[in-house]
Scaffold this active site. Structure first.
Site, PDB file in Angstrom:
ATOM      1  N   HIS A 149       0.282   9.685   9.875  1.00  0.00           N
ATOM      2  CA  HIS A 149       0.297   9.484  11.199  1.00  0.00           C
ATOM      3  C   HIS A 149      -1.086   9.899  11.815  1.00  0.00           C
ATOM      4  O   HIS A 149      -1.248  10.318  12.948  1.00  0.00           O
ATOM      5  CB  HIS A 149       1.521  10.292  11.962  1.00  0.00           C
ATOM      6  N   GLY A 167       9.044   0.515   2.628  1.00  0.00           N
ATOM      7  CA  GLY A 167       7.711   1.253   3.308  1.00  0.00           C
ATOM      8  C   GLY A 167       6.448   1.145   2.515  1.00  0.00           C
ATOM      9  O   GLY A 167       5.827   1.967   2.729  1.00  0.00           O
ATOM     10  N   ASP A 193      -2.154   0.110   7.177  1.00  0.00           N
ATOM     11  CA  ASP A 193      -1.529  -0.728   6.204  1.00  0.00           C
ATOM     12  C   ASP A 193      -2.595  -1.979   5.899  1.00  0.00           C
ATOM     13  O   ASP A 193      -2.770  -2.303   4.821  1.00  0.00           O
ATOM     14  CB  ASP A 193      -0.278  -1.222   6.660  1.00  0.00           C
ATOM     15  N   ASP A 224      -3.784   7.695  11.513  1.00  0.00           N
ATOM     16  CA  ASP A 224      -4.505   6.611  11.828  1.00  0.00           C
ATOM     17  C   ASP A 224      -5.018   6.388  13.196  1.00  0.00           C
ATOM     18  O   ASP A 224      -5.809   6.239  13.759  1.00  0.00           O
ATOM     19  CB  ASP A 224      -4.179   5.679  10.791  1.00  0.00           C
ATOM     20  N   ARG A 226       0.885  -1.360   0.018  1.00  0.00           N
ATOM     21  CA  ARG A 226       0.123   0.079   0.082  1.00  0.00           C
ATOM     22  C   ARG A 226       1.020   1.137  -0.011  1.00  0.00           C
ATOM     23  O   ARG A 226       2.173   1.167   0.338  1.00  0.00           O
ATOM     24  CB  ARG A 226      -0.894  -0.107   1.228  1.00  0.00           C
ATOM     25  N   SER A 250       4.790  -1.590   2.875  1.00  0.00           N
ATOM     26  CA  SER A 250       4.056  -2.427   3.694  1.00  0.00           C
ATOM     27  C   SER A 250       3.927  -3.861   3.320  1.00  0.00           C
ATOM     28  O   SER A 250       2.790  -4.449   3.263  1.00  0.00           O
ATOM     29  CB  SER A 250       2.712  -2.117   3.919  1.00  0.00           C
ATOM     30  N   SER A 251       5.040  -4.639   3.022  1.00  0.00           N
ATOM     31  CA  SER A 251       5.123  -5.929   2.745  1.00  0.00           C
ATOM     32  C   SER A 251       4.749  -6.834   3.803  1.00  0.00           C
ATOM     33  O   SER A 251       4.132  -7.746   3.816  1.00  0.00           O
ATOM     34  CB  SER A 251       6.640  -6.485   2.301  1.00  0.00           C
ATOM     35  N   GLY A 307      11.582  -3.102   2.380  1.00  0.00           N
ATOM     36  CA  GLY A 307      12.145  -1.991   3.212  1.00  0.00           C
ATOM     37  C   GLY A 307      12.175  -0.744   2.615  1.00  0.00           C
ATOM     38  O   GLY A 307      12.583   0.375   3.043  1.00  0.00           O
ATOM     39  N   TYR A 358       8.840   5.397  15.996  1.00  0.00           N
ATOM     40  CA  TYR A 358       7.260   5.429  15.553  1.00  0.00           C
ATOM     41  C   TYR A 358       6.390   5.671  17.171  1.00  0.00           C
ATOM     42  O   TYR A 358       5.352   6.317  17.174  1.00  0.00           O
ATOM     43  CB  TYR A 358       6.903   4.192  14.969  1.00  0.00           C
TER      44      TYR A 358
HETATM   45  C1  GLA Z   1       2.900   3.151   9.291  1.00  0.00           C
HETATM   46  C2  GLA Z   1       1.881   2.511  10.266  1.00  0.00           C
HETATM   47  C3  GLA Z   1       0.605   3.070   9.843  1.00  0.00           C
HETATM   48  C4  GLA Z   1       0.483   4.514   9.950  1.00  0.00           C
HETATM   49  C5  GLA Z   1       1.606   5.035   9.021  1.00  0.00           C
HETATM   50  C6  GLA Z   1       1.796   6.665   9.436  1.00  0.00           C
HETATM   51  O1  GLA Z   1       2.997   2.921   8.090  1.00  0.00           O
HETATM   52  O2  GLA Z   1       2.022   0.887  10.123  1.00  0.00           O
HETATM   53  O3  GLA Z   1      -0.409   2.374  10.698  1.00  0.00           O
HETATM   54  O4  GLA Z   1       0.599   5.203  11.213  1.00  0.00           O
HETATM   55  O5  GLA Z   1       2.976   4.442   9.463  1.00  0.00           O
HETATM   56  O6  GLA Z   1       0.601   7.211   8.544  1.00  0.00           O
END
Ligand code: GLA
Length: 403
Positions: free
Chosen positions: A44, A134, A183, A46, A37, A136-137, A132, A233
Site C-alpha cells: 500500500h 491476488g 499491478d 504505491d 505479479r 493480478s489477473s 482470486g 481498499y
Molecule cells: C492492490 C492494488 C495495488 C497496490 C496493492 C497494495 O494490488 O491494485 O495498486 O495498492 O494492492 O500494495
C-alpha cells in the site's frame, strides 16, 4: 477469470489460437502475453507516492486477437476458463454490468480516447494465473489486451510507462477499482530473474538481479477471496489521505503524500493523529524505508536480509495497516519454520489472496509440499501452493503460425 497453472506459455498460445478459430471462423492476427505479479515489499505504498519492489510471474494471460469489419463495431471476447463468450459495443463504450469484459473494454476505450480508430475486435483469452489469489489477473488481462491492440492497430504510447498508466486508468475510471500503479507496472516491466524497483513519485525504476538458480518463488493462496472493489481498499486509502492532511497541519507545511514525511517528523507528531489514521500512516512510512533497505540488500546479493524485511512488512500489515487475516497469518507462521524459507508476506491489497514466499531453490519442492501439508487441516478452503519463477513482462508474441 480462468486458470490452469500447469500450462506453459506455448500451450496457452496454441489453445488461444485454436479457440480463436473455433469462435470466430478465421485466424487470429496477433498473439500477446502478460504476466501476473507479486509484491515483494511496499504494501500500500504505491498510491502514497512511495516505493515498491515487485516481480512479474512466470504465469500469464495469453490472447489471440484479430479484427473484423462489422457494423456496428463491437468487441467479442472468449474466455476459456469461464467457458464464456461476451460481446460489448465499441461505438459508444460503456461498462457491461460487472462482467470481466470490462477489463479489455476499458483498455480499448482508453486507446480510442488517445486517438486510434477501433475496428471490431475479437479476443480468445487463455490464462495460467490462479484466480482470486491476488496475483493480478486483471492487470495481466489489461496489458495483454493493450499489447494485442497495439500489435494490430499501431499507435503505441511513446513510453512503456504511459502504457502502464493507460491500463491503470482503464481499471480506475472504467472498472471502478481505485488501485495504484503497482499491478500494471509490474506486469509490463517484469524481467526474468529480476526484481522491479519503482519510485511511485518520480516514476524512476530499476531492475535488480535475483537469480532463479538461487531463489524460488512459492505462492500460497489463502483460499479467502479478496476484492478490491468491496470498499476496504478505498477505506484504507481514505485513512492515508486523512493522515497526510493532518500531518501537514501539524508540521505547518503543504504535504501531498506520506512520501514527504520522514519517520522522525511522524514520531514527533504522532500522538496528535487519530488512532486509526496514525497506524495506517506509520505502516506506510516505515514500509518505504523497508523498500529502500530491501533494494540495498538485493544490490549486495543478500536475499536473507530481504527475507527479514518481508517478514517485518507482513507483521506491519497485520498490526498497523490492518489488512491481513487469520489465514494469511497462518500461512506465514507455517512457512517460517520450514527448511529453505528466506522470507514471506501477504501480497497486494490484503484481507485474503496469497502470500509470496522466497525460498532457497534447492529446498523449494519440499518447502511447497510441507507448506501445503501444514495448511491442509487448518484452512477453510484447501490451500493452493504454486512453485513458480520470476518471469518476463507483457509483450507481443508476434503472428500466430498458419495465419
Ligand atoms: C492492490 C492494488 C495495488 C497496490 C496493492 C497494495 O494490488 O491494485 O495498486 O495498492 O494492492 O500494495
Amino acid at each position: 477469470m480462468l486458470s490452469d497453472p500447469l500450462r506453459s506459455g506455448e500451450e496457452l498460445a496454441e489453445r488461444a489460437v485454436e479457440n480463436y478459430r473455433e469462435n470466430f471462423d478465421s485466424s487470429p492476427e496477433v498473439l500477446s502475453q502478460a504476466p501476473g505479479r507479486l509484491e515483494i515489499l511496499g504494501n500500500h505504498t504505491d498510491y502514497n507516492n512511495g516505493y515498491i519492489l515487485s516481480i512479474a510471474l512466470d504465469l500469464s494471460v495469453v490472447i489471440a486477437a484479430g479484427q473484423e469489419d462489422t457494423s456496428p463495431r463491437r468487441l467479442s471476447a472468449w474466455s476459456s476458463g469461464l467457458n464464456e463468450r461476451v460481446e460489448a459495443g465499441l461505438e459508444e463504450i460503456r461498462p457491461a454490468g460487472d462482467s470481466w469484459i470490462n477489463y479489455p473494454l476499458g483498455v480499448l476505450r482508453e486507446i480510442k480516447k488517445s486517438g486510434s480508430r477501433l475496428p471490431s475486435i475479437n479476443l480468445a483469452i487463455e490464462s495460467s494465473l490462479p484466480v482470486g489469489a491476488g496475483v493480478s489477473s486483471s492487470a495481466a488481462l489489461e496489458l495483454a489486451t493493450a499489447e494485442a491492440a497495439y500489435g494490430m492497430l499501431g499507435g503505441r504510447p511513446t513510453t512503456p510507462l504511459e502504457q502502464a498508466q493507460l491500463c491503470q486508468r482503464a481499471e480506475n475510471d472504467f472498472v471502478g477499482v481505485p488501485c495504484g500503479i503497482l499491478d500494471q507496472f509490474s506486469s509490463l516491466f517484469g524481467l526474468r530473474d529480476h526484481v522491479l524497483f519503482l519510485d511511485c513519485d518520480t516514476l524512476d525504476y530499476d531492475r535488480i538481479a535475483l537469480p532463479g538458480s538461487e531463489v524460488a518463488v512459492v505462492i500460497a493462496d489463502s483460499g479467502v477471496q479478496h476484492e478490491l472493489v468491496d470498499g476496504k481498499y478505498a477505506a484504507l486509502r481514505s485513512h492515508c489521505r486523512r493522515a497526510t492532511q493532518k500531518i501537514g497541519e501539524l508540521l505547518g507545511r503543504e504535504i501531498s503524500s506520506l512520501r514527504q514525511v520522514s519517520l522522525d517528523e511522524f514520531l514527533g507528531c504522532r500522538e496528535q493523529i487519530d488512532e486509526e489514521d496514525r497506524r495506517r500512516a506509520e505502516h506506510v512510512i516505515r514500509e518505504n524505508s523497508r523498500v529502500l533497505e530491501g533494494v540495498e540488500a538485493l544490490r549486495r546479493g543478500d536475499p536473507g536480509r530481504l527475507g527479514e524485511l518481508m517478514l517485518q512488512s507482513h507483521s506491519s500489515s497485520r498490526d498497523l495497516f490492518g489488512n491481513s487475516c487469520d489465514e494469511l497469518d497462518f500461512l506465514i507462521e507455517s512457512a517460517t519454520g520450514l527448511p529453505g524459507f528466506i522470507g514471506g508476506k501477504l501480497s497486494g491489497g490484503g484481507f485474503g489472496g496469497a502470500t509470496v514466499n522466497l525460498v532457497e531453490q534447492n529446498a523449494a519442492v519440499e518447502f511447497q509440499q510441507r507448506l501445503a501439508e501444514a495448511c491442509s487441516n487448518r484452512l477453510a478452503a484447501p490451500a493452493r501452493t504454486f512453485l513458480t519463477k520470476i518471469g518476463d513482462g507483457a509483450r507481443l508474441l508476434g503472428k500466430p503460425q498458419g495465419s
